[in-house]
Design a protein around this motif. Structure first.
Motif, PDB file in Angstrom:
ATOM      1  N   LEU A  97      30.383 -13.212   8.394  1.00 43.76           N
ATOM      2  CA  LEU A  97      31.159 -12.533   9.430  1.00 43.76           C
ATOM      3  C   LEU A  97      32.398 -13.331   9.828  1.00 43.76           C
ATOM      4  O   LEU A  97      33.373 -12.770  10.324  1.00 43.76           O
ATOM      5  CB  LEU A  97      30.301 -12.324  10.685  1.00 43.76           C
ATOM      6  CG  LEU A  97      29.196 -11.262  10.625  1.00 43.76           C
ATOM      7  CD1 LEU A  97      28.333 -11.340  11.886  1.00 43.76           C
ATOM      8  CD2 LEU A  97      29.810  -9.876  10.493  1.00 43.76           C
ATOM      9  N   GLY A  98      32.343 -14.659   9.663  1.00 42.49           N
ATOM     10  CA  GLY A  98      33.407 -15.517  10.173  1.00 42.49           C
ATOM     11  C   GLY A  98      33.309 -15.693  11.680  1.00 42.49           C
ATOM     12  O   GLY A  98      34.294 -15.915  12.372  1.00 42.49           O
ATOM     13  N   ILE A  99      32.073 -15.583  12.167  1.00 37.86           N
ATOM     14  CA  ILE A  99      31.829 -15.698  13.609  1.00 37.86           C
ATOM     15  C   ILE A  99      31.162 -17.045  13.888  1.00 37.86           C
ATOM     16  O   ILE A  99      30.469 -17.581  13.021  1.00 37.86           O
ATOM     17  CB  ILE A  99      30.963 -14.499  14.067  1.00 37.86           C
ATOM     18  CG1 ILE A  99      31.698 -13.709  15.144  1.00 37.86           C
ATOM     19  CG2 ILE A  99      29.577 -14.931  14.536  1.00 37.86           C
ATOM     20  CD1 ILE A  99      31.130 -12.350  15.411  1.00 37.86           C
ATOM     21  N   THR A 100      31.394 -17.603  15.070  1.00 36.63           N
ATOM     22  CA  THR A 100      30.802 -18.893  15.412  1.00 36.63           C
ATOM     23  C   THR A 100      29.586 -18.698  16.310  1.00 36.63           C
ATOM     24  O   THR A 100      29.681 -18.005  17.314  1.00 36.63           O
ATOM     25  CB  THR A 100      31.842 -19.768  16.165  1.00 36.63           C
ATOM     26  OG1 THR A 100      33.053 -19.768  15.412  1.00 36.63           O
ATOM     27  CG2 THR A 100      31.333 -21.183  16.339  1.00 36.63           C
ATOM     28  N   LEU A 101      28.442 -19.271  15.924  1.00 35.56           N
ATOM     29  CA  LEU A 101      27.276 -19.225  16.813  1.00 35.56           C
ATOM     30  C   LEU A 101      27.520 -20.222  17.943  1.00 35.56           C
ATOM     31  O   LEU A 101      27.891 -21.370  17.680  1.00 35.56           O
ATOM     32  CB  LEU A 101      25.999 -19.571  16.040  1.00 35.56           C
ATOM     33  CG  LEU A 101      25.636 -18.598  14.909  1.00 35.56           C
ATOM     34  CD1 LEU A 101      24.393 -19.072  14.165  1.00 35.56           C
ATOM     35  CD2 LEU A 101      25.427 -17.189  15.449  1.00 35.56           C
ATOM     36  N   PRO A 102      27.332 -19.801  19.198  1.00 32.96           N
ATOM     37  CA  PRO A 102      27.759 -20.630  20.338  1.00 32.96           C
ATOM     38  C   PRO A 102      26.798 -21.787  20.637  1.00 32.96           C
ATOM     39  O   PRO A 102      26.298 -21.913  21.746  1.00 32.96           O
ATOM     40  CB  PRO A 102      27.807 -19.624  21.495  1.00 32.96           C
ATOM     41  CG  PRO A 102      26.780 -18.605  21.132  1.00 32.96           C
ATOM     42  CD  PRO A 102      26.782 -18.513  19.631  1.00 32.96           C
ATOM     43  N   ASP A 103      26.523 -22.603  19.642  1.00 31.18           N
ATOM     44  CA  ASP A 103      25.671 -23.781  19.863  1.00 31.18           C
ATOM     45  C   ASP A 103      26.231 -24.967  19.087  1.00 31.18           C
ATOM     46  O   ASP A 103      25.995 -25.120  17.892  1.00 31.18           O
ATOM     47  CB  ASP A 103      24.239 -23.488  19.403  1.00 31.18           C
ATOM     48  CG  ASP A 103      23.323 -24.687  19.639  1.00 31.18           C
ATOM     49  OD1 ASP A 103      23.804 -25.702  20.199  1.00 31.18           O
ATOM     50  OD2 ASP A 103      22.136 -24.605  19.266  1.00 31.18           O
ATOM     51  N   PRO A 104      26.993 -25.838  19.794  1.00 31.35           N
ATOM     52  CA  PRO A 104      27.626 -26.976  19.117  1.00 31.35           C
ATOM     53  C   PRO A 104      26.611 -27.975  18.561  1.00 31.35           C
ATOM     54  O   PRO A 104      26.937 -28.761  17.674  1.00 31.35           O
ATOM     55  CB  PRO A 104      28.489 -27.621  20.219  1.00 31.35           C
ATOM     56  CG  PRO A 104      27.948 -27.095  21.517  1.00 31.35           C
ATOM     57  CD  PRO A 104      27.333 -25.761  21.230  1.00 31.35           C
ATOM     58  N   GLU A 105      25.372 -27.944  19.069  1.00 35.12           N
ATOM     59  CA  GLU A 105      24.360 -28.917  18.637  1.00 35.12           C
ATOM     60  C   GLU A 105      23.605 -28.453  17.390  1.00 35.12           C
ATOM     61  O   GLU A 105      22.796 -29.200  16.841  1.00 35.12           O
ATOM     62  CB  GLU A 105      23.319 -29.146  19.752  1.00 35.12           C
ATOM     63  CG  GLU A 105      23.893 -29.615  21.080  1.00 35.12           C
ATOM     64  CD  GLU A 105      24.516 -30.992  20.957  1.00 35.12           C
ATOM     65  OE1 GLU A 105      23.930 -31.840  20.253  1.00 35.12           O
ATOM     66  OE2 GLU A 105      25.604 -31.189  21.528  1.00 35.12           O
ATOM     67  N   LEU A 106      23.794 -27.178  16.988  1.00 39.10           N
ATOM     68  CA  LEU A 106      22.982 -26.615  15.906  1.00 39.10           C
ATOM     69  C   LEU A 106      23.254 -27.331  14.578  1.00 39.10           C
ATOM     70  O   LEU A 106      24.392 -27.426  14.136  1.00 39.10           O
ATOM     71  CB  LEU A 106      23.281 -25.112  15.772  1.00 39.10           C
ATOM     72  CG  LEU A 106      22.514 -24.363  14.680  1.00 39.10           C
ATOM     73  CD1 LEU A 106      21.015 -24.421  14.918  1.00 39.10           C
ATOM     74  CD2 LEU A 106      22.978 -22.907  14.613  1.00 39.10           C
ATOM     75  N   ARG A 107      22.180 -27.850  13.943  1.00 40.31           N
ATOM     76  CA  ARG A 107      22.298 -28.502  12.635  1.00 40.31           C
ATOM     77  C   ARG A 107      21.185 -28.014  11.721  1.00 40.31           C
ATOM     78  O   ARG A 107      20.021 -27.968  12.131  1.00 40.31           O
ATOM     79  CB  ARG A 107      22.122 -30.029  12.764  1.00 40.31           C
ATOM     80  CG  ARG A 107      23.118 -30.732  13.638  1.00 40.31           C
ATOM     81  CD  ARG A 107      24.435 -31.037  12.899  1.00 40.31           C
ATOM     82  NE  ARG A 107      25.365 -31.693  13.810  1.00 40.31           N
ATOM     83  CZ  ARG A 107      26.114 -31.053  14.714  1.00 40.31           C
ATOM     84  NH1 ARG A 107      26.050 -29.746  14.829  1.00 40.31           N
ATOM     85  NH2 ARG A 107      26.924 -31.726  15.519  1.00 40.31           N
ATOM     86  N   ALA A 141      19.711 -29.738   4.292  1.00 39.76           N
ATOM     87  CA  ALA A 141      20.210 -29.238   3.004  1.00 39.76           C
ATOM     88  C   ALA A 141      19.450 -27.997   2.539  1.00 39.76           C
ATOM     89  O   ALA A 141      19.982 -27.158   1.820  1.00 39.76           O
ATOM     90  CB  ALA A 141      20.108 -30.343   1.955  1.00 39.76           C
ATOM     91  N   ASP A 142      18.185 -27.859   2.976  1.00 37.12           N
ATOM     92  CA  ASP A 142      17.383 -26.681   2.602  1.00 37.12           C
ATOM     93  C   ASP A 142      17.597 -25.503   3.544  1.00 37.12           C
ATOM     94  O   ASP A 142      16.903 -24.487   3.433  1.00 37.12           O
ATOM     95  CB  ASP A 142      15.887 -27.040   2.599  1.00 37.12           C
ATOM     96  CG  ASP A 142      15.583 -28.123   1.588  1.00 37.12           C
ATOM     97  OD1 ASP A 142      16.243 -28.140   0.540  1.00 37.12           O
ATOM     98  OD2 ASP A 142      14.689 -28.961   1.865  1.00 37.12           O
ATOM     99  N   GLY A 143      18.512 -25.670   4.507  1.00 39.92           N
ATOM    100  CA  GLY A 143      18.771 -24.585   5.440  1.00 39.92           C
ATOM    101  C   GLY A 143      17.765 -24.488   6.563  1.00 39.92           C
ATOM    102  O   GLY A 143      17.650 -23.450   7.222  1.00 39.92           O
ATOM    103  N   LYS A 144      17.012 -25.578   6.819  1.00 41.41           N
ATOM    104  CA  LYS A 144      16.030 -25.567   7.914  1.00 41.41           C
ATOM    105  C   LYS A 144      16.660 -26.177   9.170  1.00 41.41           C
ATOM    106  O   LYS A 144      17.417 -27.153   9.081  1.00 41.41           O
ATOM    107  CB  LYS A 144      14.790 -26.390   7.534  1.00 41.41           C
ATOM    108  CG  LYS A 144      14.058 -25.877   6.295  1.00 41.41           C
ATOM    109  CD  LYS A 144      13.308 -24.605   6.606  1.00 41.41           C
ATOM    110  CE  LYS A 144      12.751 -23.995   5.334  1.00 41.41           C
ATOM    111  NZ  LYS A 144      12.523 -22.557   5.443  1.00 41.41           N
ATOM    112  N   VAL A 145      16.302 -25.616  10.337  1.00 43.33           N
ATOM    113  CA  VAL A 145      16.839 -26.131  11.601  1.00 43.33           C
ATOM    114  C   VAL A 145      16.328 -27.548  11.841  1.00 43.33           C
ATOM    115  O   VAL A 145      15.124 -27.799  11.776  1.00 43.33           O
ATOM    116  CB  VAL A 145      16.396 -25.235  12.778  1.00 43.33           C
ATOM    117  CG1 VAL A 145      16.762 -25.895  14.113  1.00 43.33           C
ATOM    118  CG2 VAL A 145      17.034 -23.857  12.686  1.00 43.33           C
ATOM    119  N   VAL A 146      17.255 -28.495  12.084  1.00 41.60           N
ATOM    120  CA  VAL A 146      16.823 -29.838  12.477  1.00 41.60           C
ATOM    121  C   VAL A 146      17.218 -30.162  13.913  1.00 41.60           C
ATOM    122  O   VAL A 146      16.602 -31.012  14.549  1.00 41.60           O
ATOM    123  CB  VAL A 146      17.347 -30.940  11.518  1.00 41.60           C
ATOM    124  CG1 VAL A 146      16.553 -30.952  10.233  1.00 41.60           C
ATOM    125  CG2 VAL A 146      18.823 -30.780  11.228  1.00 41.60           C
ATOM    126  N   ALA A 147      18.237 -29.465  14.434  1.00 40.18           N
ATOM    127  CA  ALA A 147      18.624 -29.704  15.827  1.00 40.18           C
ATOM    128  C   ALA A 147      19.292 -28.476  16.410  1.00 40.18           C
ATOM    129  O   ALA A 147      20.006 -27.769  15.702  1.00 40.18           O
ATOM    130  CB  ALA A 147      19.583 -30.885  15.907  1.00 40.18           C
TER     131      ALA A 147
END
Lengths: 313, 101
Positions: free
Chosen positions: A239-249, A252-258
């Motif tokens: 979409l080219g949209i930003t999810l509003p969470d600057p802490e989101l990480r 490499a496997d696409g799993k949430v770490v933060a």
């Protein structure tokens, strides 16, 4: 502790990952949990018609109007599947409606947020219906047969809801600066409430363990929430949209770490009735119920008259 | 224990809904709904269960008209076929490899 033959039979069915059907014996607590969960779910579908119905008359094209009407009609249908499933547990439709109107029964906190712009129709489809699908797919295997069967039908229909929402956002993102801003603003407002739809964090979710033991719930709140975010990240990139969470990480496997801490105070406030639209939603539902009373009465009177005429003939 | 359709508290009776997906197929049970009479049950069933071309024909049956076997006696009731696997073709394995049999 003594277990009865019925309890033993129930435990065996659950242990075998089989299904419980309406006429089977079941523990009272199991029945109560299901009535609470299924009726809440039904109420959510019915109340959930309101934020989108708000835009039917103002949809930007005839095509979008037809799609939105079909979607809102689906929500009504989903509410009916679920009310029917709850009714197999011995609770009446009237009792459920009265509990909702009296403020005794809950519905998803998400529907207490307003829909001020057209982009909200996109954000609701993509985020709210997306979160609902994540929650609902495992419920297709819920141990109570009628609930699982209702969820199968609902899930089949929900994927259209999510895709049409994504498409609305994509069209806006391919539009003017003002349209892109409107899409980003809607996502900023709906992102956190949609994550709250998965319920409180695992260490603060008192009923989860029992629901998992009964095979009603299959995954924990946090597991499902992370899975949802992991699906959103690549979609947001398209979409080219930003999810509003600057802490989101993600790793490499696409799993949430933060990710940032969710504002649980807001969640509890909205659940307690202090969200932006709680009063309006219930008021509207009550009005619709009262306005429809004459239709229900007329239909019942007509049916009674027909039965009498048949007997006389 | 509640029996579907026999609840005095529901204002409208319960109907079981069966939909035929296409000519040549059986009507299959798809769910249930409450409605004041058969005509409205059919109309509501169309709106609730066939929004996406799921059917070409609908039956509605008052739930109270359905008699069911006793779920508590199911083991004894369905005992007869147990241990009679000679009723299935795959019981006869001597013909393995012989064609058209």
């Amino acid at each position: 502790m003594d277990t009865t033959v019925e309890q033993q039979r129930f435990d065996e069915l659950i242990a075998a990952d089989s299904r419980i059907e309406p006429r089977d014996w079941m523990p009272e607590a199991y029945r109560k949990t299901l009535v609470r969960q299924i009726s809440q779910h039904a109420h959510s579908e019915i109340i959930g018609m309101q934020p989108e119905a708000n835009w039917i008359t103002r949809a930007p094209s005839l095509k979008r109007k037809a799609i939105l009407m079909a979607k809102v009609q689906d929500e009504a249908g989903h509410g009916l599947y679920l009310y029917s499933a709850a009714q197999t547990l011995g609770v009446t439709r009237d009792a459920m409606t009265e509990a909702l109107l009296a403020g005794k029964a809950r519905y998803s906190s998400i529907f207490n947020y307003p829909t001020p712009t057209w982009a909200d129709m996109g954000a609701i489809g993509w985020l709210v219906d997306g979160a609902a699908i994540c929650n609902q797919v495992p419920l297709c295997r819920a141990s109570y047969g009628p609930y699982g069967r209702a969820m199968v039908r609902i899930c089949k229909e929900e994927s259209f809801h999510q895709r049409q929402g994504f498409e609305i956002l994509l069209e806006l993102m391919n539009g003017t600066d003002a349209q892109r801003e409107m899409a980003q603003d809607a996502v900023n407002r709906w992102y956190w409430p949609s994550l709250m739809m998965f319920g409180p964090p695992d260490d603060d979710s008192p009923n989860s363990a029992q629901s998992m033991a009964w095979n009603i719930k299959r995954f924990s709140n946090d597991e499902l929430r992370n899975r949802f975010v992991e699906m959103l990240v690549p979609q947001a990139a398209v979409l080219g949209i930003t999810l509003p969470d600057p802490e989101l990480r993600l790793d490499a496997d696409g799993k949430v770490v933060a990710m940032s801490e969710i504002d649980w105070t807001e969640f509890h406030e909205v659940l307690a009735g202090n969200g932006p639209c709680n009063a309006q939603r219930i008021q509207h539902r009550r009005q619709a119920h009262e306005d429809g009373a004459w239709v229900r009465e007329a239909a019942a009177a007509y049916a009674a008259k027909q039965r009498t005429a048949e007997k006389a003939a | 224990m509640t029996t579907p359709g026999a609840d005095e508290n529901e204002a409208w009776p319960l109907w079981e809904v069966f939909v035929r997906a296409n000519r040549g197929l059986s009507h299959v049970h798809v769910g249930s709904l409450h409605a004041p009479d058969a005509d409205l049950a059919i109309r509501n069933a169309r709106d609730v269960y066939t929004r996406r071309n799921e059917g070409v024909s609908i039956w509605v049956v008052p739930a109270e008209a359905i008699t069911t076997s006793d779920p508590d006696a199911r083991d004894a009731f369905f005992e007869s076929p147990a241990g009679k696997n000679y009723r299935h073709a795959r019981y006869y394995d001597k013909a393995e490899g012989v064609k058209h049999l």
